[in-house]
Design a protein around this motif. Structure first.
Motif, PDB file in Angstrom:
ATOM      1  N   TRP A 139       2.672  -1.649  29.782  1.00  0.00           N
ATOM      2  CA  TRP A 139       2.157  -0.918  29.023  1.00  0.00           C
ATOM      3  C   TRP A 139       1.418  -1.502  27.781  1.00  0.00           C
ATOM      4  CZ3 TRP A 139       2.319   4.250  30.247  1.00  0.00           C
ATOM      5  CH2 TRP A 139       3.189   4.669  31.089  1.00  0.00           C
ATOM      6  N   LEU A 140       1.479  -2.675  27.770  1.00  0.00           N
ATOM      7  CA  LEU A 140       0.616  -3.189  26.541  1.00  0.00           C
ATOM      8  C   LEU A 140      -0.817  -2.869  26.861  1.00  0.00           C
ATOM      9  CD1 LEU A 140       2.064  -6.629  26.126  1.00  0.00           C
ATOM     10  CD2 LEU A 140       2.103  -4.614  24.358  1.00  0.00           C
ATOM     11  N   PRO A 141      -1.471  -3.088  27.957  1.00  0.00           N
ATOM     12  CA  PRO A 141      -2.972  -2.857  28.023  1.00  0.00           C
ATOM     13  C   PRO A 141      -3.157  -1.151  27.674  1.00  0.00           C
ATOM     14  CG  PRO A 141      -2.204  -3.244  30.094  1.00  0.00           C
ATOM     15  CD  PRO A 141      -0.981  -3.742  29.241  1.00  0.00           C
ATOM     16  N   VAL A 142      -2.062  -0.297  28.349  1.00  0.00           N
ATOM     17  CA  VAL A 142      -2.269   1.267  28.088  1.00  0.00           C
ATOM     18  C   VAL A 142      -2.216   1.415  26.773  1.00  0.00           C
ATOM     19  CG1 VAL A 142      -1.285   3.142  28.882  1.00  0.00           C
ATOM     20  CG2 VAL A 142      -0.799   1.413  30.543  1.00  0.00           C
ATOM     21  N   ALA A 143      -1.464   0.832  26.043  1.00  0.00           N
ATOM     22  CA  ALA A 143      -1.283   1.100  24.496  1.00  0.00           C
ATOM     23  C   ALA A 143      -2.772   0.760  23.908  1.00  0.00           C
ATOM     24  CB  ALA A 143      -0.019   0.692  23.761  1.00  0.00           C
ATOM     25  N   LEU A 144      -3.036  -0.344  24.125  1.00  0.00           N
ATOM     26  CA  LEU A 144      -4.497  -0.957  23.600  1.00  0.00           C
ATOM     27  C   LEU A 144      -5.493  -0.086  24.078  1.00  0.00           C
ATOM     28  CD1 LEU A 144      -5.694  -3.301  22.010  1.00  0.00           C
ATOM     29  CD2 LEU A 144      -6.094  -4.434  24.196  1.00  0.00           C
ATOM     30  N   ALA A 145      -5.654   0.445  25.256  1.00  0.00           N
ATOM     31  CA  ALA A 145      -6.574   1.410  25.849  1.00  0.00           C
ATOM     32  C   ALA A 145      -6.438   2.756  25.049  1.00  0.00           C
ATOM     33  CB  ALA A 145      -6.700   1.366  27.340  1.00  0.00           C
TER      34      ALA A 145
END
Length: 732
Positions: free
Chosen positions: A39-45
């Protein structure tokens, strides 16, 4: 009795304080501990997307403070554990995403030209993009310092009849040119393509059309990768004329200029347009071919096979080939993304790790978002990562492995299992891409999965190998037979595209439905895919709700472009009528797609959607200068008035007409005394809101941008400094 009450109070205390909820959350996250990092790239996006969605710096600062406040509250108030760490990380990463894109916009973006101007200037050529199918060449120029007031980069189109000798204009050449320049075009109506955003982050401050003559001051010196790429593209087009050669050139060099508009439209409608841009399919096919050839050749030597790690050497050769291919084709962002993903796979192989996994996708997405955060709002990034995520998640599922994993069986059963697996994967990918296509293009292919079942193997195993072998054999003059094979295969690909595009089921169309349903579908889908426990089923509710909102989105009754020149009015029978009946194909397509009408131009014998002029409608009255339309709603009638000439109108008559009208539309600035009963959409108002979609029965209007939008690509004319500067520009 007091003791029993005390015991009851003690029993209820964890629930009242939320401890039971925290305990359940902790146990769930413990079971999902291997998936939390996905979920890290989801949060960054999400943080990046919020910067685009919110209109101005106060809102951006507010979002950053809100995210940091959430992280601080979780750190101070929640007991220790995975839940606290997850919430702290979520808040901080979303704040970092907003800061990241804001910093890039401030440091690397190119502010747009303030207004359309005619300018004469000297410039150095940065890039040349021939577009023979459209009879023009596109030049990316860097104006010299003497052209004060011009952006650092401008992009102009030059008609082929006005182009100097092709060997004189190339990267590094210096030219003198006169051109009509304008700011990069924003979205004309809600949901339309916003080129201004892409131009800002690409460093393009103005676009335009060159006026003859174009004079060469310093001719180009053909050298470097760009010259090789251009030479190879011209060589391929000479071997394969027409769109077949254009597609072959696109596969080898990324040059799509020779593909005719009809063929490109057929490829798009059939869901095959991804084959025309250098993407993961092309990079992966090249790397796989290099690895296979290198490995087999090295394995012919027993000495090397026994002493060296041949797979690692072959992977290194594949990596070098992928990097070289990316650089040779222009290192466009989608190609770079694909190359990074392939290199991560090869790195996993070299380290002995599982190469294909959702962790790999997450790492690749993080790398892309850190270096190109603006890509998050583009269809290319969304479609590529959505497709890869769905494929890997499907391959990891127990159901897929149980039914399609390789096993000992006869070749007919094995072949059938492979075909069924390709079909299932194609349908899953198509289902994942449909909401993205509907959001960005307002239409999506229904037959793309079946078309890709034929097109992808044809491209991967016939067209690209035949083209590569033909280019290699051309060095000794023996490439003609393989060019014939490539040409026949490309002809079959185009025939497939036109056949699928001709079908009435080829495209589904929906009107613009906004970002909220789209975000719900994306987040609901990610929730279902990224988690492993039964809690992932909760995402189905969010996904279904978002899908229902998309499907039930109402079409607008009025569409007005940002310049006020074009207006589409929905008639009682559901069709559209245009204020200017002679509007070009681009305007018609843009208005039709935003309204959910799909394409207006015929394709392979399909019926052309005729959008009549408002003057021909039975509920309209038009003079040379004005049109008035009476639209019947559910509870009342609406009178819409629009100007369509530059003639000065009588003051008293105009003011009286405005007072009777509900909505007044004009491409000129109307006097302050013109006060309609609801909306006044003249040049002054539209310059602040951009194009507008109006829904009469609900009394709702949607604009391209919010009032007070302070994104750096929004044109805000302030002073006449630039106009004076253009008058001082040197003439050629």
């Amino acid at each position: 009795m007091a003791s029993s009450l005390l015991q009851t109070d003690v029993a209820l205390h964890p629930i009242l304080t939320g401890r039971a909820l925290v305990t359940k959350l902790e146990s769930w996250l413990e079971a999902e501990r291997e998936r939390i990092g996905l979920w890290l790239p989801v949060a960054l996006a999400a943080g990046i997307a919020c910067w685009f969605a919110l209109p101005s710096p106060p809102y951006w600062l507010g979002w950053i403070m809100l995210c940091c406040g959430m992280a601080l509250a979780a750190q101070l108030l929640m007991p220790g554990g995975r839940a606290r760490a997850a919430l702290v990380g979520l808040g901080l990463v979303m704040a970092v995403g907003c800061v990241l894109i804001w910093a890039k916009a401030l440091t690397l973006g190119q502010p747009p030209l303030e207004r359309a101007v005619f300018a004469a200037f000297r410039a150095r050529v940065i890039a040349v993009e021939p577009q023979p199918a459209r009879g023009r060449t596109r030049l990316l120029l860097a104006p010299e310092s003497g052209a004060s007031g011009l952006p650092e980069r401008v992009r102009i189109n030059v008609a082929d009849t006005d182009m100097p000798a092709r060997d004189q204009i190339g990267p590094g050449a210096v030219i003198k040119v006169r051109a009509r320049l304008m700011p990069p075009a924003p979205a004309a109506v809600p949901g339309a393509y916003d080129f201004a955003v892409q131009a800002y982050f690409s460093g393009i401050g103005a676009t335009g059309r060159a006026l003859p003559p174009v004079r060469v001051i310093e001719p180009a010196r053909p050298n470097g990768i760009a010259a090789w790429r251009d030479s190879l593209s011209r060589h391929i087009r000479a071997r394969l004329p027409g769109s077949e050669g254009g597609i072959a050139a696109a596969l080898a060099t990324g040059d799509r200029g020779a593909i005719s508009e009809a063929d490109e439209e057929a490829m798009r409608r059939s869901g095959l347009s991804h084959l025309l841009s250098i993407s993961g399919l092309h990079v992966s096919a090249l790397i796989a071919a290099v690895i296979l050839i290198t490995y087999r050749l090295l394995a012919l030597s027993p000495y090397l096979a026994l002493r060296l790690h041949l797979l690692l050497i072959a992977a290194g050769a594949g990596a070098l080939a992928g990097i070289g291919y990316t650089l040779f084709t222009g290192a466009q962002v989608p190609t770079v993304r694909s190359c990074i993903a392939a290199l991560l796979v090869l790195g996993g192989l070299a380290l002995g790790r599982e190469a294909i996994s959702l962790r790999l996708v997450a790492v690749g997405a993080l790398v892309v978002l850190v270096f190109w955060p603006e890509a998050v709002i583009g269809p290319s990034f969304q479609m590529s990562f959505a497709a890869v995520t769905v494929i890997i998640a499907l391959a990891e599922s127990g159901w897929f492995r149980a039914n399609f994993q390789a096993r000992e069986e006869g070749w007919p059963s094995r072949a059938w299992r492979h075909v069924a697996a390709v079909l299932v994967i194609g349908l899953a990918v198509e289902a994942a891409l449909i909401p993205i296509a509907l959001y960005h293009f307002h239409q999506a292919g229904a037959l793309g999965a079946f078309a890709n079942m034929i097109a992808i193997p044809l491209t991967t195993f016939v067209i690209m190998p035949a083209e590569a072998a033909a280019l290699a054999l051309d060095s000794i003059g023996l490439g003609a037979p393989l060019w014939w094979v490539a040409g026949q295969a490309l002809g079959a690909l185009l025939a497939l595209a036109h056949g699928v595009a001709r079908s009435p089921a080829a495209q589904w169309a929906l009107p613009h439905f906004g970002a909220v349903p789209f975000a719900m579908v994306i987040l609901g889908g990610l929730w279902c895919i990224l988690w492993q426990t039964r809690a992932r089923l909760l995402g189905l509710a969010v996904l279904a709700a978002g899908g229902a909102m998309m499907a039930l989105a109402s079409a607008p009754d009025l569409l007005i472009t940002g310049d006020g020149r074009h207006m589409a009015v929905r008639q009682a029978d559901g069709t559209l009528a245009l204020l200017r009946g002679r509007a070009g194909d681009y305007v018609r397509d843009m208005l039709a797609q935003s309204a959910g009408e799909g394409d207006t131009r015929p394709n392979n014998g399909a019926e052309d959607k005729a959008f009549p002029a408002i003057a021909e409608a039975s509920n309209a009255r038009c003079s040379r200068d004005l049109c008035s339309v009476l639209m019947r709603g559910e509870g009342r009638d609406w009178l819409i008035v629009a100007t369509h000439s530059k003639v000065r109108l009588p003051w008293a008559a105009l003011i009286a007409l405005c007072a009777r009208a509900d909505i007044v539309v004009s491409d000129r600035r109307l006097p302050a005394a013109c006060t309609p009963r609801w909306l006044k959409l003249d040049r002054a108002r539209l310059s602040k809101t951009g194009g507008v979609a109006v829904y009469l029965d609900s009394g709702r209007r949607v604009s391209v941008r919010a009032t007070g939008d302070r994104h750096p690509w929004v044109v805000r004319p302030s002073t006449p400094v630039h106009r004076a500067a253009y008058r001082q520009a040197p003439a050629p």
